[in-house]
Each structure stands twice: as structure tokens, then as C-alpha cells.
Motif scaffolding. Sequence first.
Motif, PDB file in Angstrom:
ATOM      1  N   TRP A  72      -9.550   1.799 -14.464  1.00 34.09           N
ATOM      2  CA  TRP A  72      -8.947   0.752 -13.738  1.00 34.09           C
ATOM      3  C   TRP A  72      -9.203   0.747 -12.355  1.00 34.09           C
ATOM      4  O   TRP A  72      -9.180   1.627 -11.618  1.00 34.09           O
ATOM      5  N   LEU A  73      -9.394  -0.609 -11.875  1.00 34.36           N
ATOM      6  CA  LEU A  73      -9.297  -0.873 -10.404  1.00 34.36           C
ATOM      7  C   LEU A  73      -7.946  -1.632 -10.224  1.00 34.36           C
ATOM      8  O   LEU A  73      -7.621  -2.581 -10.584  1.00 34.36           O
ATOM      9  N   ASP A  74      -7.157  -0.487 -10.101  1.00 34.33           N
ATOM     10  CA  ASP A  74      -5.384  -1.034 -10.164  1.00 34.33           C
ATOM     11  C   ASP A  74      -5.063  -1.645  -8.846  1.00 34.33           C
ATOM     12  O   ASP A  74      -4.059  -2.557  -8.955  1.00 34.33           O
ATOM     13  N   ARG A  75      -5.711  -1.431  -7.617  1.00 39.11           N
ATOM     14  CA  ARG A  75      -5.372  -2.273  -6.499  1.00 39.11           C
ATOM     15  C   ARG A  75      -6.461  -2.463  -5.775  1.00 39.11           C
ATOM     16  O   ARG A  75      -7.378  -1.744  -5.442  1.00 39.11           O
ATOM     17  N   LEU A  76      -6.455  -3.563  -5.164  1.00 37.99           N
ATOM     18  CA  LEU A  76      -7.665  -4.085  -4.320  1.00 37.99           C
ATOM     19  C   LEU A  76      -6.964  -5.245  -3.318  1.00 37.99           C
ATOM     20  O   LEU A  76      -6.470  -6.229  -3.665  1.00 37.99           O
TER      21      LEU A  76
ATOM     22  N   GLY B 257      -9.408   4.096   1.569  1.00 34.81           N
ATOM     23  CA  GLY B 257      -9.298   3.178   2.637  1.00 34.81           C
ATOM     24  C   GLY B 257     -10.515   2.322   2.590  1.00 34.81           C
ATOM     25  O   GLY B 257     -11.576   3.073   2.033  1.00 34.81           O
ATOM     26  N   ILE B 258     -10.499   1.069   2.921  1.00 34.31           N
ATOM     27  CA  ILE B 258     -11.919   0.359   2.784  1.00 34.31           C
ATOM     28  C   ILE B 258     -12.294   0.103   4.334  1.00 34.31           C
ATOM     29  O   ILE B 258     -11.457  -0.398   5.081  1.00 34.31           O
ATOM     30  N   TYR B 259     -13.250   0.480   4.723  1.00 34.95           N
ATOM     31  CA  TYR B 259     -13.999   0.395   6.153  1.00 34.95           C
ATOM     32  C   TYR B 259     -14.970  -0.432   6.342  1.00 34.95           C
ATOM     33  O   TYR B 259     -15.865  -0.389   5.429  1.00 34.95           O
ATOM     34  N   SER B 260     -15.115  -1.412   7.245  1.00 34.37           N
ATOM     35  CA  SER B 260     -16.065  -1.965   7.824  1.00 34.37           C
ATOM     36  C   SER B 260     -16.435  -1.431   8.958  1.00 34.37           C
ATOM     37  O   SER B 260     -16.142  -1.697  10.008  1.00 34.37           O
TER      38      SER B 260
ATOM     39  N   ALA C  34      -8.127   0.135  -1.549  1.00 25.27           N
ATOM     40  CA  ALA C  34      -8.443   0.300  -3.166  1.00 25.27           C
ATOM     41  C   ALA C  34      -7.826   1.432  -3.927  1.00 25.27           C
ATOM     42  O   ALA C  34      -7.712   2.393  -3.001  1.00 25.27           O
ATOM     43  N   MET C  35      -7.310   1.346  -4.995  1.00 23.79           N
ATOM     44  CA  MET C  35      -6.834   2.544  -6.098  1.00 23.79           C
ATOM     45  C   MET C  35      -7.583   2.445  -7.323  1.00 23.79           C
ATOM     46  O   MET C  35      -7.345   1.314  -7.850  1.00 23.79           O
ATOM     47  N   ILE C  36      -8.119   3.320  -7.631  1.00 21.19           N
ATOM     48  CA  ILE C  36      -8.741   3.440  -9.051  1.00 21.19           C
ATOM     49  C   ILE C  36      -8.407   4.737  -9.849  1.00 21.19           C
ATOM     50  O   ILE C  36      -8.087   5.489  -9.000  1.00 21.19           O
ATOM     51  N   GLY C  37      -8.318   4.541 -10.945  1.00 20.39           N
ATOM     52  CA  GLY C  37      -8.001   5.612 -11.696  1.00 20.39           C
ATOM     53  C   GLY C  37      -7.641   5.306 -13.105  1.00 20.39           C
ATOM     54  O   GLY C  37      -8.273   4.272 -13.638  1.00 20.39           O
TER      55      GLY C  37
ATOM     56  N   ASN D 269       0.652  -1.192   0.099  1.00 20.55           N
ATOM     57  CA  ASN D 269       0.002   0.081   0.131  1.00 20.55           C
ATOM     58  C   ASN D 269       0.967   1.214   0.226  1.00 20.55           C
ATOM     59  O   ASN D 269       0.537   2.206  -0.570  1.00 20.55           O
ATOM     60  N   ALA D 270       1.964   1.288   0.620  1.00 18.09           N
ATOM     61  CA  ALA D 270       3.059   2.268   0.654  1.00 18.09           C
ATOM     62  C   ALA D 270       3.270   2.656  -0.770  1.00 18.09           C
ATOM     63  O   ALA D 270       3.468   3.737  -1.139  1.00 18.09           O
ATOM     64  N   GLN D 271       3.778   1.571  -1.593  1.00 17.37           N
ATOM     65  CA  GLN D 271       4.144   1.806  -2.863  1.00 17.37           C
ATOM     66  C   GLN D 271       3.051   2.343  -3.791  1.00 17.37           C
ATOM     67  O   GLN D 271       3.174   3.392  -4.528  1.00 17.37           O
ATOM     68  N   SER D 272       1.717   1.802  -3.631  1.00 15.16           N
ATOM     69  CA  SER D 272       0.928   2.414  -4.147  1.00 15.16           C
ATOM     70  C   SER D 272       0.395   3.887  -3.918  1.00 15.16           C
ATOM     71  O   SER D 272       0.011   4.473  -4.787  1.00 15.16           O
TER      72      SER D 272
END
Length: 149
Positions: free
Chosen positions: A74-78, A50-53, A61-64, A31-34
Motif C-alpha cells: 500500500w501507498l497509504d499516504r501521499l 519525508g519527501i525532499y526536493s 508518504a507512508m508505505i506498508g 501527517n501527525a495522525q499518520s
Amino acid sequence: MISLVKVSEANWREVTELKVSDEQTVHIESNAQSLLEAAYDTSLDWHPYGIYSGDDLVGFAMIGAYNLEERYIWLDRLMLSYDVQGEGLGTEVMRVIVEYISENWDVSEIVLSVTPDNHVAIGFYEKVGFQWLDKTDPANGEQLMSMKI
């Protein structure tokens, strides 16, 4: 209740502390790299969340890389933290992400890439509606999948 919260000064440290299992680290960037990519690879306009429950941070998650002309993003990270994996959150997380994307970008497709040997992720993505594209990401050799929305 699952929610997406923009990564900010208030939560970035906690986001970088989230981890996947040791076996999964070969399949996803930290996540640091993302967050560094989001900060410095500005041409792709990455949006980290950040994804919160409820009040608990459970994932990232990272979108772009929004393509207005072809109407995809893109959903680049999940990732979900290793300590909450297997609790059935993934499907609800994906529903929230798809809803969020639909409300914030004019797209008809979400694209992602996955390492070919990441069988758990592939099974999950297929289960929630992603299909294989006959394409490989030239930057990293990962296979592309997409979901029509």
C-alpha cells in the motif's frame, strides 16, 4: 532531486508541520495522525517518509501493509505541501516512490485508496499509471486503485 528520507527523531516535527490546502484536508489524514498510525498500528508495518526536493522537505508518504503472498504493498499516504503543489513535482515524486518500492519489496503492484470526490488526486493517479480496481475499502469507503510495476 527528489529523495525519500525515513521519518525519525530528526525530522518528525517538521513532517507534522506540512499541510495541504484547506480544501484538501477532507481527503487525507494529517501527517501527525499518520505517524501515530505508523507507531501504533504495528501489524501493518508502516514506513513513513519525508519527501525532499534537495534539502527542502516538500511532502510525506507512508508505505506498508506489504502482502508477500499476493505481492502488493500500500501507498497509504501521499501528500505534497500546499506551497509546492502545482510545480510539477508530483510525477517525479511518484517515479521515486515506485523505484524505492521496487528496490525494497518484492511486489508487482502498488495499491492506494482515494475519496471518490477527490478529482485532483484521481486525475494525478490516473496520469501516473494507476487504474481503478472494482473494490472499495470497507474501513473508509474510499475507492481502490492500483499500479502494476
